[in-house]
Design an enzyme around this catalytic site. Structure first.
Site, PDB file in Angstrom:
ATOM      1  N   SER A 101       0.804  -1.222   0.000  1.00 13.93           N
ATOM      2  CA  SER A 101       0.000   0.000   0.000  1.00 13.93           C
ATOM      3  C   SER A 101       0.840   1.276   0.000  1.00 13.93           C
ATOM      4  O   SER A 101       0.375   2.326  -0.440  1.00 13.93           O
ATOM      5  CB  SER A 101      -0.941  -0.002   1.210  1.00 13.93           C
ATOM      6  OG  SER A 101      -0.211  -0.182   2.416  1.00 13.93           O
ATOM      7  N   GLY A 139      -2.061  -4.273   0.996  1.00 13.18           N
ATOM      8  CA  GLY A 139      -2.200  -5.495   1.782  1.00 13.18           C
ATOM      9  C   GLY A 139      -1.240  -6.598   1.399  1.00 13.18           C
ATOM     10  O   GLY A 139      -1.244  -7.664   2.022  1.00 13.18           O
ATOM     11  N   ASN A 160       3.770  -5.517   5.859  1.00  9.79           N
ATOM     12  CA  ASN A 160       2.584  -6.260   6.307  1.00  9.79           C
ATOM     13  C   ASN A 160       2.969  -7.563   7.007  1.00  9.79           C
ATOM     14  O   ASN A 160       2.243  -8.042   7.881  1.00  9.79           O
ATOM     15  CB  ASN A 160       1.663  -6.544   5.113  1.00  9.79           C
ATOM     16  CG  ASN A 160       0.966  -5.284   4.624  1.00  9.79           C
ATOM     17  OD1 ASN A 160       0.501  -4.473   5.416  1.00  9.79           O
ATOM     18  ND2 ASN A 160       0.927  -5.094   3.316  1.00  9.79           N
ATOM     19  N   ASP A 205      -4.959   6.513  10.266  1.00 14.50           N
ATOM     20  CA  ASP A 205      -4.633   5.143  10.671  1.00 14.50           C
ATOM     21  C   ASP A 205      -3.229   5.048  11.269  1.00 14.50           C
ATOM     22  O   ASP A 205      -2.850   4.022  11.838  1.00 14.50           O
ATOM     23  CB  ASP A 205      -4.782   4.156   9.503  1.00 14.50           C
ATOM     24  CG  ASP A 205      -3.847   4.460   8.329  1.00 14.50           C
ATOM     25  OD1 ASP A 205      -2.888   5.226   8.495  1.00 14.50           O
ATOM     26  OD2 ASP A 205      -4.089   3.920   7.233  1.00 14.50           O
ATOM     27  N   HIS A 251      -0.235   4.932   7.022  1.00 16.00           N
ATOM     28  CA  HIS A 251      -0.034   5.364   5.640  1.00 16.00           C
ATOM     29  C   HIS A 251       0.232   6.869   5.562  1.00 16.00           C
ATOM     30  O   HIS A 251      -0.506   7.659   6.152  1.00 16.00           O
ATOM     31  CB  HIS A 251      -1.238   4.994   4.784  1.00 16.00           C
ATOM     32  CG  HIS A 251      -1.476   3.526   4.713  1.00 16.00           C
ATOM     33  ND1 HIS A 251      -2.366   2.881   5.556  1.00 16.00           N
ATOM     34  CD2 HIS A 251      -0.912   2.571   3.935  1.00 16.00           C
ATOM     35  CE1 HIS A 251      -2.362   1.579   5.282  1.00 16.00           C
ATOM     36  NE2 HIS A 251      -1.486   1.366   4.315  1.00 16.00           N
TER      37      HIS A 251
END
Length: 228
Positions: free
Chosen positions: A55, A93, A121, A204, A207
């Site tokens: 991402s 992801g 991730n 979040d 990011h």
């Protein structure tokens, strides 16, 4: 009046004028042929830089993906008139395992520079460090096997010590180890100056914002510019 002499002089002048006109026509003809050849000559084929990641590469959360660091790298390249095109192969992801499965399809297209940005991730999910390292190596092996002349770059990643300091330390070390073992270029920490900075990240906390991506672009550029 010396008519024979005058005729000779007129003949000489006419011959000179004719010679000049012929030379001018030949020169013009040569210029036309050269211009036509240059017009038909194909432009140099652009080399390809592939950013293969998750991402972060995909610029998750931004209204315009071109505001992400990959898009900003392309703008920098264009501003410098470098003969490269950038391909954004980021998938939100994505883990190193997923990347290892996806890389074969991507390698159907030629590439000259390959930037691998995966593993974040894995760390957030607590995947064993040994597995992350194995997948990163497998991806690099496949790229090198298909395009042995391509320049390889690995983007380093770090994670907070939520899963323990040892895990975080081992995870961070994977990137330096893989880069050294393969003798490839390493971006020490892609999120340097951005990770943990609330004002540079989306709500979040993971990011980057558009401003954060500008810093990421600089982190990448200072490393890869000499490869181009």
């Amino acid at each position: 009046m010396n008519y024979p002499g005058l005729i000779l002089k007129l003949f000489a002048v006419s011959a000179l004028l004719f010679s000049c006109k012929s030379e001018n026509k030949e020169a013009a003809s040569e210029k036309t042929v050269t211009a036509a050849a240059e017009a038909k000559a194909p432009a140099a084929k652009k080399k390809t830089i592939v950013f293969f990641g998750n991402s972060l590469t995909a610029a998750y959360g931004l209204d315009d993906p071109q505001q992400g660091f990959v898009g900003l790298i392309q703008k920098r390249i264009d501003s410098l008139d470098l003969n490269y095109k950038v391909i954004n192969a980021g998938v939100s992801g994505e883990t190193t395992s997923g990347g290892n499965s996806r890389i074969d399809w991507l390698l159907k297209q030629p590439l000259d520079v390959f930037v691998l940005e995966l593993g974040g991730n894995d760390g957030l999910r607590g995947i064993p460090v040994s597995e992350t390292k194995r997948n990163l190596q497998a991806i690099l092996d496949k790229v090198h096997a298909k395009y042995p002349e391509a320049k390889l770059v690995l983007a380093g990643m770090q994670i907070p010590p939520n899963l323990g300091r040892k895990y975080a330390s081992d995870f961070r070390a994977v990137y330096a180890d893989v880069a050294k073992e393969n003798n490839i270029t390493l971006i020490p920490f892609l999120l340097e100056g951005v990770g943990g900075e609330a004002r540079l990240n989306l709500p979040d906390g993971i990011h980057p914002t558009a401003e954060g991506h500008k810093i990421l672009a600089e982190n990448v550029w200072v490393i890869i510019k000499d490869l181009l």
